[in-house]
Design a protein around this motif. Sequence first.
Motif, short mmCIF file in Angstrom:
data_model
loop_
_atom_site.label_atom_id
_atom_site.label_comp_id
_atom_site.label_asym_id
_atom_site.label_seq_id
_atom_site.Cartn_x
_atom_site.Cartn_y
_atom_site.Cartn_z
N MET A 96 21.65 11.85 -3.71
CA MET A 96 19.64 10.65 -4.19
C MET A 96 18.64 11.08 -3.07
O MET A 96 18.18 10.52 -3.64
N SER A 97 18.53 11.74 -1.98
CA SER A 97 17.95 12.13 -1.06
C SER A 97 16.91 12.88 -1.61
O SER A 97 15.74 13.05 -0.87
N GLY A 98 16.36 13.36 -2.60
CA GLY A 98 15.44 14.95 -2.90
C GLY A 98 14.22 13.96 -2.51
O GLY A 98 13.61 14.67 -2.28
N ALA A 99 14.27 12.81 -3.16
CA ALA A 99 12.81 12.06 -2.58
C ALA A 99 12.73 11.80 -1.47
O ALA A 99 10.97 12.25 -0.97
N ALA A 100 13.46 11.13 -0.31
CA ALA A 100 12.97 10.48 0.68
C ALA A 100 12.77 12.78 1.47
O ALA A 100 11.95 12.62 2.33
N ALA A 101 13.73 13.66 1.11
CA ALA A 101 13.25 15.06 1.58
C ALA A 101 11.61 15.38 1.67
O ALA A 101 10.98 16.13 2.24
N LEU A 102 11.37 15.28 -0.11
CA LEU A 102 9.72 15.65 -0.03
C LEU A 102 8.66 14.55 0.60
O LEU A 102 7.73 15.08 1.66
N GLU A 103 9.28 13.42 0.52
CA GLU A 103 8.48 12.53 1.35
C GLU A 103 8.26 13.50 2.66
O GLU A 103 6.93 13.02 3.47
N SER A 104 9.18 13.32 3.44
CA SER A 104 9.13 13.46 4.47
C SER A 104 8.18 15.04 5.34
O SER A 104 8.21 15.18 6.10
N LEU A 105 8.45 16.04 4.70
CA LEU A 105 7.47 17.11 4.50
C LEU A 105 6.12 16.64 4.62
O LEU A 105 5.07 16.84 5.28
N LEU A 106 6.00 15.55 3.20
CA LEU A 106 4.63 15.39 2.72
C LEU A 106 4.07 14.64 3.99
O LEU A 106 2.88 14.81 4.68
N ASP A 107 5.01 13.46 5.23
CA ASP A 107 4.03 12.83 6.08
C ASP A 107 4.14 14.82 7.18
O ASP A 107 3.50 13.84 8.17
N ARG A 108 4.74 14.56 6.78
CA ARG A 108 4.28 16.34 8.04
C ARG A 108 3.08 17.19 7.27
O ARG A 108 2.70 18.15 8.21
N LEU A 155 0.87 -0.52 -0.11
CA LEU A 155 -0.10 -0.39 0.45
C LEU A 155 1.08 1.43 0.12
O LEU A 155 0.72 2.27 -0.34
N ASN A 156 1.94 1.00 0.19
CA ASN A 156 3.37 2.03 -0.03
C ASN A 156 2.62 2.95 1.05
O ASN A 156 2.78 4.55 0.70
N TYR A 157 2.60 2.12 2.51
CA TYR A 157 2.02 3.30 3.64
C TYR A 157 3.01 3.86 4.28
O TYR A 157 4.36 3.66 4.39
N ARG A 158 2.70 5.29 4.59
CA ARG A 158 3.21 5.63 5.53
C ARG A 158 2.56 6.51 6.78
O ARG A 158 2.10 7.05 6.67
N PRO A 159 3.04 6.62 8.05
CA PRO A 159 2.68 6.93 9.18
C PRO A 159 2.23 9.13 8.94
O PRO A 159 3.30 9.04 8.59
N ARG A 160 1.46 9.62 9.59
CA ARG A 160 1.59 10.64 9.35
C ARG A 160 2.07 11.26 10.90
O ARG A 160 1.67 10.77 12.06
N VAL A 161 3.73 11.77 9.94
CA VAL A 161 3.47 12.47 11.53
C VAL A 161 2.84 12.67 11.91
O VAL A 161 2.90 13.21 13.83
N ALA A 162 1.30 13.88 11.98
CA ALA A 162 0.47 14.53 12.73
C ALA A 162 -0.10 13.61 13.54
O ALA A 162 -0.32 13.97 14.59
N ALA A 163 -1.15 12.90 13.07
CA ALA A 163 -0.99 11.49 14.00
C ALA A 163 -0.40 10.55 14.82
O ALA A 163 -0.88 10.93 16.12
#
Lengths: 353, 353
Positions: B116-128, A59-67
């Motif tokens: 190479m970790s641009g995607a990781a940085a962007l995802e971490s923002l999305l997680d937030r 599912l390409n799941y990533r936990p939401r930081v806010a939650a």
Amino acid sequence: MTQPHSTPGPGAKTPRPATIEDVAKRAGVSRAAVSKVIRNAYGVSSAMHDLVTSAIDDLNYRPRVAARAMRGSTFTIGVQLPQVENGFFTRILVGILSVVSRSGYQMIIAPMVDSMSGAAALESLLDRQVDGIIAVAPAVPQDWMEQLGRRVPLVQIGQHDDPVNYDAVISDDEAGARLVMEHLLGAGHTAISHITNDERLLAEPSTDPHPRRLRVYEDMMLARGLEPHVVRLDEARMDTRSAAREMLMRRPRPTAVFAGHDAIALTTMRVSAELGLSPDDVAIVGYDDVPLADHPLLGLSTVDQSGEEMGADAARLLLERILGRSEAVTHTFAPELRIRRSSASKVAPQANS
Amino acid sequence: MTQPHSTPGPGAKTPRPATIEDVAKRAGVSRAAVSKVIRNAYGVSSAMHDLVTSAIDDLNYRPRVAARAMRGSTFTIGVQLPQVENGFFTRILVGILSVVSRSGYQMIIAPMVDSMSGAAALESLLDRQVDGIIAVAPAVPQDWMEQLGRRVPLVQIGQHDDPVNYDAVISDDEAGARLVMEHLLGAGHTAISHITNDERLLAEPSTDPHPRRLRVYEDMMLARGLEPHVVRLDEARMDTRSAAREMLMRRPRPTAVFAGHDAIALTTMRVSAELGLSPDDVAIVGYDDVPLADHPLLGLSTVDQSGEEMGADAARLLLERILGRSEAVTHTFAPELRIRRSSASKVAPQANS
DNA sequence: ATACTTTTGTAGATCAATCTACAAAATGTA
DNA sequence: TACATTTTGTAGATTGATCTACAAAAGTAT
């Protein structure tokens, strides 16, 4: 290369990102079980681990930081940074990053927008419920910091207070200033000016590094019967450039300048060059050892505060604190003088009129 | 100066920060009413407003970002940044900051830890759950970015794709490279080398600025019957320094160097100086106009990409997008050549053997 | 086999805000 | 005055994770 979160579905319109619930359903287990797996918590069989892990991948799941933040921790550390454009602070940042990036924690930076908004930057990190904070030269009173240290693991870089509720990483500014002055006095200079920050910029004059460097300068001048000459940057009235110009136009002209930090030193070199002066006319020494200071064409003599090491150390202290340490620790780094062309003249020039 | 969040209580042990519930109780109203007041939402009388506001002040209440994020927005924009230590990127950051700081939005930075970790940085923002993202030169394939743009307001700086789901702010790299080459060719140089990034660093060779600059270099050399000489930084085998050294030791030595960006140019100048060469021997032109490039002692000729303006523009575009715009916009900035000492020789030197 | 531990998984409360739907009050209109 | 409309405030559901308490299952020792 994976897609940004969740199942992409080619051309699909923003499918809702998977939640822990979706993962649980998919794996046919409870939410609690999934939560345990992603936190590496106790009480998961390896069968359960594999089951959940593959559902997460599917599912390409990533936990939401806010939650997560609502109950647990955010696995995020916050860095409050003044002036991203200052090379010394980026040295610190690089050091912090080198430790944090291999720690499982994410790092976010809250930049100060103006010189007085350190508190605002720190509060914004707190609003975000970061698990810990590194405050780089915050312009904030100590008791405020103590309050903050009571709420969240906190490490401060570059202010000389003696904290109870947080750690401090500092450089020995007196020693650094002494190195500079010994170097200049030893070369025979007597007309040495000091150009430094506006005191009104300093929320805490007693803990800021610059007044300490100034103090050493004045003491060492006076101890040798020399008259100190201090130029203060006054944001209201003039910028660094015109202050430096004024200083270098003074008669008799100083034969040496000790600048409060490298940005000021570089501007002074700039003005000096524009006035047609050479290092033989005016020796210039800065403080910080910013990345380009050692460029052969600049050759700025300066005090290396080893920002990377200080940053890395602060990050390690913070991780310890997050893990539970509560006794306050203060680490003091010894600065090193880097003598380069800007102050390399063997003999001090005569003060000219 | 207020305390960090909530009522301090001198010496008290971390009093729990006030929640919206506490404010509601204190003011004798409902949570919903308080929520409306802090969001400036419709349907609050001025009496209610004052009542709630003073309760908020009394309790020193600040809404938690995490809780807001659960339902609404975070009022935070995220910036993904490669290499905080690169002066050009900090120029962009300063520009972004200038707009964001007066917008009511908070800004957080997710630095890339490696190239190479641009995607990781962007995802971490999305997680937030940031409300929008500015991606600065992300090393990420375009379709990945398109996916991201579908999930969150997104503006990219410095990659030449033609996005559908996000905005782009770029500089005209072909024009910039042409300015450089016209300048060097016009001064009579024929032995011009180009030193640029390792192609393996580029996730998207077709959209990255550097291949475009390279292409213009090659085309203009060939069009004049000159032989291009390209040095690529190969992270595995050698660093910038030794690459530059190799380039300058070559016989016949190039009389001019066009560097892919200023960091490379400055290192080339460094090596050139160490080899005892002067601008009269080797002209050097960079790209970006990093803050110290105009220092009279460095005098690096370069292409000004006006990073601050690009950053500010990107921030404005993002705010528009957050407010609802969905048509993609691409803004192209015209670069300007800044000729300084490093390439100021009027006459090209003879290629020496 | 029995009794005791330890391990494993789950149900359901909880965190702090927003937001919808609706009731009550105020205002406007005929 | 009666009715319609607008404004103001509230109750309660909702968000996505964690965490506690507990039950079921699996081991262990006697």
